[in-house]
Scaffold this motif. Sequence first.
Motif: not given
Length: 166
Positions: A4-26
């Motif tokens: 869960i902590k790892i997941g939150r960190f990945i989400k934080e990193l994604r948001k720092e880059r201003g990416l959506t989940q779709e963009q990160l998935a791509e």
Amino acid sequence: MNQIKIGRFIKELRKERGLTQEQLAEQFGVSRRTVSRWETGSNLPDLDILVEMSDYFSVSLRELLDGERNAMKMDKELKDTVLKVADYSNEEKRKLTKRMHLLFIVGFIAGVIYMILLFTDNTDNFVGGLCQGITLGMMILGVMMTSRHAAKIRAFKLRLLHKMKK
């Protein structure tokens, strides 16, 4: 390791880059649903994706696995080791997939032969029974090996084989 902590960190990193989940998935060649599972902590990325992710977000692999930023940077030796393990894991997956394809082809051919025998009304002989058995066996094996329990079945098989060698 706290998923869960790892997941939150990945989400934080994604948001720092201003990416959506779709963009990160791509970016990593996965589905948006997979990224969502990473971020909720219900799943973790494969090891090779974790290494790519650490490069992409400019964080160390250790930071990703800890689920937080650290002052320490991952040394090159550790990264090389992790990449080798990921390559080995991918090679094992490739070998297993190749075996499964071969088994499915054999099952398909047996099914076609059985259908031909069925239309010619010759299924009551040895070849008909053999083809029917192979087809059914390959279907059952295919369902088992493509289910979410395949890793458990494989681990059990390896334990049995290891015991038999002793």
